[in-house]
Write an enzyme that holds these catalytic residues in place. Structure first.
Site, PDB file in Angstrom:
ATOM      1  CG  LEU A   1      -2.039  -0.812   1.381  1.00 34.13           C
ATOM      2  CD1 LEU A   1      -2.953  -1.096   3.224  1.00 34.13           C
ATOM      3  CD2 LEU A   1      -2.886  -0.714  -0.187  1.00 34.13           C
TER       4      LEU A   1
ATOM      5  CG  ASP B   1       1.800  -2.926   2.725  1.00 36.55           C
ATOM      6  OD1 ASP B   1       2.678  -2.524   2.578  1.00 36.55           O
ATOM      7  OD2 ASP B   1       1.164  -3.134   2.480  1.00 36.55           O
TER       8      ASP B   1
ATOM      9  CD  GLU C   1       5.888   0.952  14.528  1.00 28.88           C
ATOM     10  OE1 GLU C   1       6.688   1.352  15.342  1.00 28.88           O
ATOM     11  OE2 GLU C   1       5.954   1.894  13.565  1.00 28.88           O
ATOM     12  CG  ASP C   2       2.165  -0.415  11.331  1.00 25.51           C
ATOM     13  OD1 ASP C   2       2.234   0.622  11.740  1.00 25.51           O
ATOM     14  OD2 ASP C   2       2.436  -0.757  10.000  1.00 25.51           O
TER      15      ASP C   2
ATOM     16  NE  ARG D   1      -0.124  -3.997   7.622  1.00 29.49           N
ATOM     17  CZ  ARG D   1       0.617  -3.587   7.631  1.00 29.49           C
ATOM     18  NH1 ARG D   1       1.106  -2.510   7.393  1.00 29.49           N
ATOM     19  NH2 ARG D   1       1.738  -3.666   8.542  1.00 29.49           N
TER      20      ARG D   1
ATOM     21  CG  HIS E   1       0.608   4.551  10.193  1.00 31.74           C
ATOM     22  ND1 HIS E   1       1.768   4.004   9.777  1.00 31.74           N
ATOM     23  CD2 HIS E   1      -0.127   3.561  10.623  1.00 31.74           C
ATOM     24  CE1 HIS E   1       0.810   2.454   9.715  1.00 31.74           C
ATOM     25  NE2 HIS E   1      -0.522   2.809  10.621  1.00 31.74           N
TER      26      HIS E   1
ATOM     27  CB  ILE F   1       5.058   0.965  -0.073  1.00 30.49           C
ATOM     28  CG1 ILE F   1       6.254  -0.289   0.963  1.00 30.49           C
ATOM     29  CG2 ILE F   1       5.173   0.276  -1.436  1.00 30.49           C
ATOM     30  CD1 ILE F   1       6.050  -1.237   0.692  1.00 30.49           C
TER      31      ILE F   1
ATOM     32  CB  CYS G   1       7.096   0.660   9.745  1.00 24.55           C
ATOM     33  SG  CYS G   1       7.045   2.566   9.468  1.00 24.55           S
TER      34      CYS G   1
HETATM   35  C1  CIR Z   1       1.034   0.762   5.152  1.00 20.87           C
HETATM   36  O1  CIR Z   1       0.115   1.189   4.000  1.00 20.87           O
HETATM   37  O2  CIR Z   1       0.632  -0.262   5.439  1.00 20.87           O
HETATM   38  C2  CIR Z   1       2.589   0.064   4.186  1.00 20.87           C
HETATM   39  N1  CIR Z   1       2.777   0.394   3.345  1.00 20.87           N
HETATM   40  C3  CIR Z   1       3.142   1.274   4.902  1.00 20.87           C
HETATM   41  C4  CIR Z   1       3.175   0.416   6.725  1.00 20.87           C
HETATM   42  C5  CIR Z   1       4.550   1.749   7.239  1.00 20.87           C
HETATM   43  N2  CIR Z   1       3.927   1.006   8.614  1.00 20.87           N
HETATM   44  C6  CIR Z   1       4.319   2.513  10.040  1.00 20.87           C
HETATM   45  O3  CIR Z   1       4.513   3.745   9.206  1.00 20.87           O
HETATM   46  N3  CIR Z   1       4.279   2.297  10.781  1.00 20.87           N
END
Ligand code: CIR
Length: 253
Positions: free
Chosen positions: A18, A60, A65-66, A85, A161, A242, A248
């Site tokens: 993404l 992704d 981290e997410d 995700r 984020h 991305i 992350c």
């Molecule tokens: C997303 O859009 O979920 C991933 N391409 C990037 C996630 C980045 N994560 C973060 O800032 N903790």
């Protein structure tokens, strides 16, 4: 202080991760090499790093981290707001169970991505973003309070984020950019203002008195050094394509 980290090797599908950035498609081989360097730096700083295999089902999935929030008392599996995700949490849970007895979970209709959560001591700021909603933030605060921790909600609208635009460097020092500079709740900190042209460097990460920062943002590097930190630059430009930053790419605990 952190002693451990969990990372996941980028999968080939990373090239269709993404993104809202207009920086082109990541080069997979370069991303793999940059990820290796990142792991090496974490190890050099002294963290014991668990490296998970690439998961092709989730483009992704390298942005571990997410999908979980690690606190000193419990780990909280999130519920990502991005539909592509959502399944990433299933794979991370057994890994986290190797390290934590207390594991909690954010449930529908609540959504949280932990890139929206910034830890300052025992308090956790939670950004309401397109990925983290009010119900998710409220669930998270209730869980934190169960473990004598606290949370509060931060409104935001400019970035993906919360930690895209903020990085807490301990010792009251807060890297901040854009809309976060003037927010009331952050005025109690010593704000290190990241130049708008270097906004990506606001996502720098404190690890045991070293700060890792993305390569190519000299003003931010100087700013962090002037605040007294040892700085290590890491090239993560393939992940920037991305919308991924340094924080992350790992869970630190
Ligand atoms: C997303 O859009 O979920 C991933 N391409 C990037 C996630 C980045 N994560 C973060 O800032 N903790």
């Amino acid at each position: 202080m952190f002693s451990k980290a969990i990372v996941r090797i980028p999968c080939k599908a990373l090239i269709s991760g993404l993104t809202g950035a207009d920086l082109g498609v990541p080069d997979y081989d370069k991303a793999l090499q940059q990820h290796k360097n990142y792991v090496q730096v974490l190890q050099d700083i002294g963290l014991e790093v668990t490296v998970l295999e690439a998961d092709e089902a989730y483009p992704d999935s390298t942005f571990v981290e997410d999908v979980a929030l690690m606190t000193p008392h419990c780990a909280i599996i999130t519920n990502p707001g991005a539909p592509s995700r959502q399944g990433e949490t299933t794979a991370i849970k057994p890994v986290i169970a190797q390290f934590y007895d207390n594991i909690e979970q954010i449930e529908n209709p609540g959504t949280v991505e932990a890139g929206d959560v910034m830890m300052v001591g025992s308090h956790y700021y939670i950004g309401l973003s397109e990925r983290t909603n009010q119900a998710g933030a409220e669930q998270l605060i209730a869980i934190l309070e169960k473990y004598q921790l606290s949370g509060s909600i931060v409104t935001m609208r400019e970035v993906l984020h919360l930690k895209t635009g903020l990085g807490y460097l301990e010792d009251n020092n807060l890297l901040a950019c854009g809309e976060f500079l003037l927010k009331e709740e952050f005025q109690q900190y010593n704000i290190l203002e990241v130049d708008a042209a270097e906004a990506y460097a606001a996502n720098s990460v404190w690890i045991n008195d070293t700060v890792i920062t993305p390569l190519g943002f000299p003003k931010s590097k100087a700013l962090i050094e002037a605040a007294g930190y040892k700085v290590i630059e890491i090239d993560v430009c393939e992940f920037q394509k991305i919308d991924g930053g340094l924080s992350c790419l790992s869970l630190r605990f």
